[in-house]
Every structure is written in C-alpha cells, then in structure tokens.
Design a protein around this motif. Structure first.
Motif, PDB file in Angstrom:
ATOM      1  N   UNK A  92      -9.954   6.825   1.474  1.00  0.00           N
ATOM      2  CA  UNK A  92      -9.777   7.066   0.041  1.00  0.00           C
ATOM      3  C   UNK A  92      -8.436   7.700  -0.285  1.00  0.00           C
ATOM      4  N   UNK A  93      -7.461   7.581   0.601  1.00  0.00           N
ATOM      5  CA  UNK A  93      -6.090   7.902   0.223  1.00  0.00           C
ATOM      6  C   UNK A  93      -5.616   6.838  -0.757  1.00  0.00           C
ATOM      7  N   UNK A  94      -4.542   7.092  -1.538  1.00  0.00           N
ATOM      8  CA  UNK A  94      -4.060   6.045  -2.457  1.00  0.00           C
ATOM      9  C   UNK A  94      -3.810   4.713  -1.771  1.00  0.00           C
ATOM     10  N   UNK A  95      -3.225   4.734  -0.581  1.00  0.00           N
ATOM     11  CA  UNK A  95      -2.957   3.469   0.104  1.00  0.00           C
ATOM     12  C   UNK A  95      -4.255   2.784   0.509  1.00  0.00           C
ATOM     13  N   UNK A  96      -5.216   3.559   1.010  1.00  0.00           N
ATOM     14  CA  UNK A  96      -6.493   2.981   1.398  1.00  0.00           C
ATOM     15  C   UNK A  96      -7.241   2.385   0.219  1.00  0.00           C
ATOM     16  N   UNK A  97      -7.191   3.063  -0.947  1.00  0.00           N
ATOM     17  CA  UNK A  97      -7.863   2.551  -2.138  1.00  0.00           C
ATOM     18  C   UNK A  97      -7.222   1.239  -2.588  1.00  0.00           C
ATOM     19  N   UNK A  98      -5.897   1.142  -2.516  1.00  0.00           N
ATOM     20  CA  UNK A  98      -5.236  -0.098  -2.928  1.00  0.00           C
ATOM     21  C   UNK A  98      -5.515  -1.235  -1.955  1.00  0.00           C
ATOM     22  N   UNK A  99      -5.695  -0.932  -0.674  1.00  0.00           N
ATOM     23  CA  UNK A  99      -6.156  -1.956   0.258  1.00  0.00           C
ATOM     24  C   UNK A  99      -7.554  -2.435  -0.132  1.00  0.00           C
ATOM     25  N   UNK A 100      -8.414  -1.495  -0.544  1.00  0.00           N
ATOM     26  CA  UNK A 100      -9.752  -1.873  -0.996  1.00  0.00           C
ATOM     27  C   UNK A 100      -9.676  -2.724  -2.257  1.00  0.00           C
ATOM     28  N   UNK A 101      -8.742  -2.413  -3.164  1.00  0.00           N
ATOM     29  CA  UNK A 101      -8.567  -3.203  -4.377  1.00  0.00           C
ATOM     30  C   UNK A 101      -8.103  -4.622  -4.038  1.00  0.00           C
TER      31      UNK A 101
ATOM     32  N   UNK B 163       7.370  -9.908  -3.925  1.00  0.00           N
ATOM     33  CA  UNK B 163       7.163 -11.320  -3.627  1.00  0.00           C
ATOM     34  C   UNK B 163       6.873 -11.542  -2.148  1.00  0.00           C
ATOM     35  N   UNK B 164       7.562 -10.842  -1.262  1.00  0.00           N
ATOM     36  CA  UNK B 164       7.381 -11.049   0.170  1.00  0.00           C
ATOM     37  C   UNK B 164       5.975 -10.692   0.633  1.00  0.00           C
ATOM     38  N   UNK B 165       5.309  -9.786  -0.071  1.00  0.00           N
ATOM     39  CA  UNK B 165       3.946  -9.392   0.303  1.00  0.00           C
ATOM     40  C   UNK B 165       2.944 -10.518   0.111  1.00  0.00           C
TER      41      UNK B 165
ATOM     42  N   UNK C 138       0.680  -6.740  -3.866  1.00  0.00           N
ATOM     43  CA  UNK C 138       1.969  -6.052  -3.942  1.00  0.00           C
ATOM     44  C   UNK C 138       1.780  -4.541  -3.895  1.00  0.00           C
ATOM     45  N   UNK C 139       0.761  -4.034  -4.592  1.00  0.00           N
ATOM     46  CA  UNK C 139       0.518  -2.589  -4.609  1.00  0.00           C
ATOM     47  C   UNK C 139       0.128  -2.081  -3.223  1.00  0.00           C
ATOM     48  N   UNK C 140      -0.708  -2.832  -2.515  1.00  0.00           N
ATOM     49  CA  UNK C 140      -1.151  -2.409  -1.192  1.00  0.00           C
ATOM     50  C   UNK C 140      -0.015  -2.388  -0.180  1.00  0.00           C
ATOM     51  N   UNK C 141       1.038  -3.172  -0.426  1.00  0.00           N
ATOM     52  CA  UNK C 141       2.174  -3.232   0.490  1.00  0.00           C
ATOM     53  C   UNK C 141       3.244  -2.187   0.178  1.00  0.00           C
ATOM     54  N   UNK C 142       3.116  -1.451  -0.931  1.00  0.00           N
ATOM     55  CA  UNK C 142       4.122  -0.467  -1.321  1.00  0.00           C
ATOM     56  C   UNK C 142       4.070   0.754  -0.410  1.00  0.00           C
ATOM     57  N   UNK C 143       5.200   1.434  -0.286  1.00  0.00           N
ATOM     58  CA  UNK C 143       5.303   2.562   0.644  1.00  0.00           C
ATOM     59  C   UNK C 143       4.638   3.835   0.140  1.00  0.00           C
TER      60      UNK C 143
END
Length: 265
Positions: free
Chosen positions: A49-58, A185-187, A152-157
C-alpha cells in the motif's frame, strides 16, 4: 526471506498478466496532507500500500476490467461513451452538444448516426472506414484509456499520495506523478512502436503531470493529464459492466473503404 520470495512472485504475476494482452462531475474535494508513510523497503507489489504499490494495483485493476463507461473533456472537447481495450478494441463516442457519433470496432470505424450525414449520403446514416490491421483513431483511444494512464503512473519514479478526497459522494484516494512524455509512452509495452511514438508526440515536450483518483477497488474513477498537448479530464464508471457496442446496420452504411479517416467528431 519468504516474504521477499512472495513479493517477487507477485511482480512476475503482474507482468505476466499485462503481457497477456489488451487490444489496444469533474472537480474533487479539498485534499488532505500528503502521505507521510515511509517508503517500502522492498520491490513494490499490487498488495503493497505504498503509493507505487497502489498504482501497480490500479494498473492491474484496469487491465482486468477490460471495459468502462467514460465522460471526457479532451482539450475542452466534451464527450461520453464506452471503451473496450480487450480482447478487441472498441469505442463508442458521442460528443456533447452534437449528433454525429464515432464507433470503432477493432480495425473498422463508423462515423455518423445523424441527419446531416443521412442527407449527404442520400438516406444512409453512417460512413464505414476499414483499416488494414491498425486500430482507427488509436491516438484518441490511447488518451481515453484508463489502462494507458495507470500504466504510465505505475512506471513513474516518485508517485505521491495527495490525500483522501470526496468525488461525487464517494471517498477516493488522489495520486499524482510527473513523468516525461518519452517515459509515459515507453511504459506502454502493450502498444506497438508506431503507436507509442504517436502518443509521445501528442503529449508534447513538457513534463506530463498525471493525477489519478482511485476508488476502493483501486480503479481509476477520474484522471487529469496536463502536458504540452493540453489538459485532459476523464471520469470513469461501470468498470467491467454489462456494456455493449454494435455495428450500424449494413443497409444504413456507406462503405468508404480505405479512404483517409476524417477528424473525430
């Protein structure tokens, strides 16, 4: 050690699911303070449930839903409709304040459905444009597709949890990322090279600021994308709902063959 193996397996599962394929009320309430939760010490996963984990779930939630209803404002042009991204690409778009519609069924596009078209065609209400193996109006579809935005969001740093907000009487979580158009785009590994290049060009040279509002199922219910190409705002409902788009009747259609596509309505 077991926890690390489980997390690694979850990442492999997500990557496999995404590789398996896909075809192709606008204001939020006042945000709370950004999250102060410590960053994850291991690789992010859809259950983290970190921001990155939540965006992977999205990203995974959008991938699995396959279809959605939407209302959009793309550069100020308002419309509503339905979008399917798997197993085939399907779009129905009805501009607000207009009667001319767009329907895309995989590699064919239909324009019309209005009296003006019928008058011009001598009674038939639709024009059909048949592509080769390309999806017509792919650039428009990629701007509307919540899977593209979530990918794209899940690939952001450095994703940021802006806060918990109210959106159309529901409580949602608001996330924000800033990413270059090239990385946005690359994502999109689910898209072909030409389509990724067209998406990058459409976004422009300025950094893309992407806001996503997620419901309690981690599905994007609204996205706002600000870039050199303008500002897009899209709301989503009926993920994986009983949605259906049909081709117009053949007797009511004039076949334009492989003529160049006109602008979308």
């Amino acid at each position: 050690m077991a926890a690390r193996r489980w997390r690694a397996a979850a990442v492999v599962l997500l990557a496999s699911a995404l590789a398996a394929g896909c075809g192709g009320g606008n204001g939020a309430g006042k945000p709370t303070a950004p999250s102060s939760a410590p960053p994850s010490t291991g690789p992010a996963t859809p259950t983290d449930r970190s921001p990155h984990g939540v965006l992977l779930a999205a990203q995974l939630a959008a991938h699995d839903a396959r279809r959605v209803e939407f209302r959009s404002s793309l550069g100020g042009e308002r419309a509503r409709g339905m979008l399917f991204w798997a197993p085939k690409t399907v779009l129905q778009l009805k501009p607000e304040g207009g009667t001319r519609q767009l329907i895309v069924l995989d590699t064919s596009a239909y324009l019309g459905g209005d009296q003006e078209t019928a008058t011009r065609l001598g009674g038939r209400h639709w024009e059909k444009y048949a592509g080769d193996r390309e999806v017509p109006y792919a650039g428009l579809i990629d701007r509307l597709n919540p899977l593209v935005a979530a990918t794209a969001a899940a690939a952001a740093d450095d994703p940021e949890l802006v806060g918990e907000e109210k959106l159309q009487d529901s409580t949602v979580e608001h996330y924000r990322v800033t990413v270059g158009a090239d990385r946005y785009a690359a994502a999109q590994t689910q898209l072909g090279p030409a389509r990724r290049q067209a998406l990058e060009q459409a976004l422009g040279s300025a950094p893309v600021v992407l806001d996503l509002w997620l419901n309690d199922k981690d599905q994007p219910v609204q996205i706002r994308r600000s870039s050199g190409g303008g500002v897009d705002l899209i709301g989503y409902t009926e993920y994986a709902g009983p949605l259906s788009v049909q081709a117009p009747a053949e007797a009511d259609t004039a076949d334009e063959g492989d003529r160049s596509l006109p602008p979308a309505p």
